[in-house]
Design an enzyme around this catalytic site. Structure first.
Site, PDB file in Angstrom:
ATOM      1  CD  GLU A 127       1.746  12.471 -15.503  1.00 20.23           C
ATOM      2  OE1 GLU A 127       0.829  12.295 -14.931  1.00 20.23           O
ATOM      3  OE2 GLU A 127       2.979  12.983 -15.221  1.00 20.23           O
ATOM      4  CG  HIS A 135       4.791  10.594 -10.497  1.00 19.58           C
ATOM      5  ND1 HIS A 135       4.206   9.643 -11.176  1.00 19.58           N
ATOM      6  CD2 HIS A 135       4.008  11.784 -10.487  1.00 19.58           C
ATOM      7  CE1 HIS A 135       3.281  10.328 -11.751  1.00 19.58           C
ATOM      8  NE2 HIS A 135       3.190  11.551 -11.583  1.00 19.58           N
TER       9      HIS A 135
END
Length: 306
Positions: free
Chosen positions: A156, A189
């Site tokens: 990420e 997310h």
């Protein structure tokens, strides 16, 4: 090819290319999680293994997107591509130590609470965890532990910080990039909503509230790690901070208010936040790390780069 100076004069009208490249990376990262057939929960071992494969493939492709961006924008940055992505040796040790220390200062309250509640003392538990080979062996074999503390922080931060920020900085400037790049990270997310709805977890309202909170929290965290990345020019600091924050989780303030040592822990929370803001700029001073490669994309250094 155009020089960086020429680029600075013409970039304003071509920012859409940078934004589209950033969106592409965000979509590739999230989309890769759903290329596998099946309806197993996200923490099922098979799901975790497949997603490891997916995000590692995206992480391998991401530098190629940045490289394509440099050619599309006719940019040839002075540092090599890998240095631009925060992978370099100069200033590596302070880049690994100082941002992590700064993050631990911010978590002084939760760390104090852990120390108070530990029967043998927090330092004894930490030392035992670091030196116990069986404990490490157990962690390495735990796919959820690997996901939360190794693979997720590494991939990420590499995709959403190291690859996206260099494409934004020449267009927006470093300060704006710090606040814009986390939006891609926060939106990424939202895919958890799909899984929660699929498996019937909680009500739709609760799921949306949770998603909104997670978007806010991840975006704020993204601002912090983007700041670290630009100031230090290293990937290692954001990765270690991400892993540490995943380990600590979001502080549960409610439990503190009912704790027998409430006064001490609340004081630690306040002291940690105060020290964090006092040390934020000194601990990320670019003089510790050498010139940030991302800042070489600018005609003149700006606030976050100095």
């Amino acid at each position: 090819m155009l020089s960086i100076k020429t680029l600075s004069d013409t970039f304003a009208g071509e920012c859409w290319i940078s934004v589209m490249c950033c969106l592409l990376l965000a979509c590739l990262y999230v989309g890769s999680l759903y290329v596998w057939k099946g309806s197993l929960p996200r923490d099922h071992p098979n799901t975790i293994k497949r997603r490891f494969t997916s995000v590692l493939c995206v992480s391998a492709v991401a530098p190629l997107v940045v490289l394509a961006w440099t050619h599309s924008m006719k940019v040839r940055p002075s540092p090599p591509l890998w240095e631009l992505l925060g992978i370099r040796l100069e200033g590596f040790v302070p880049a690994a130590v100082l941002p992590l220390t700064l993050t631990m200062v911010l978590f002084l309250g939760p760390l104090t609470q852990l120390a108070v509640e530990s029967p043998r003392g927090l330092f004894h538990d930490v030392n035992a965890g670091l030196t116990d080979s069986q404990s490490w062996n157990k962690c390495v074999k735990d796919l959820r532990w690997l996901k939360n503390h190794v693979v997720a922080p590494l991939t990420e931060e590499f995709v959403f910080r190291a690859c996206i920020i260099p494409m934004l900085v020449p267009c927006t400037g470093p300060t704006a990039a710090i606040f814009i790049s986390p939006l891609f990270f926060g939106v990424a997310h939202f895919h958890h909503i799909i899984e929660q709805l699929r498996f019937g977890q909680d009500t739709v309202f609760d799921i949306l509230v949770c998603a909104a909170f997670q978007f806010t929290y991840t975006s704020v965290f993204g601002v912090y790690t983007a700041f670290i990345f630009i100031r230090t020019g290293h990937l290692v600091g954001p990765v270690l901070c991400h892993s540490f924050c995943n380990r600590m989780g979001f502080p549960v303030i409610g439990s503190v208010l009912e704790h027998p040592q409430k006064s001490l822990i609340l004081l630690s929370y306040q002291l940690g936040v105060l020290l964090f803001f006092i040390l934020l700029f000194p601990f990320t001073d670019p003089t510790f790390y050498g010139m940030s490669p991302v800042c070489s994309l600018l005609l003149t250094p700006r606030s976050a780069c100095t």
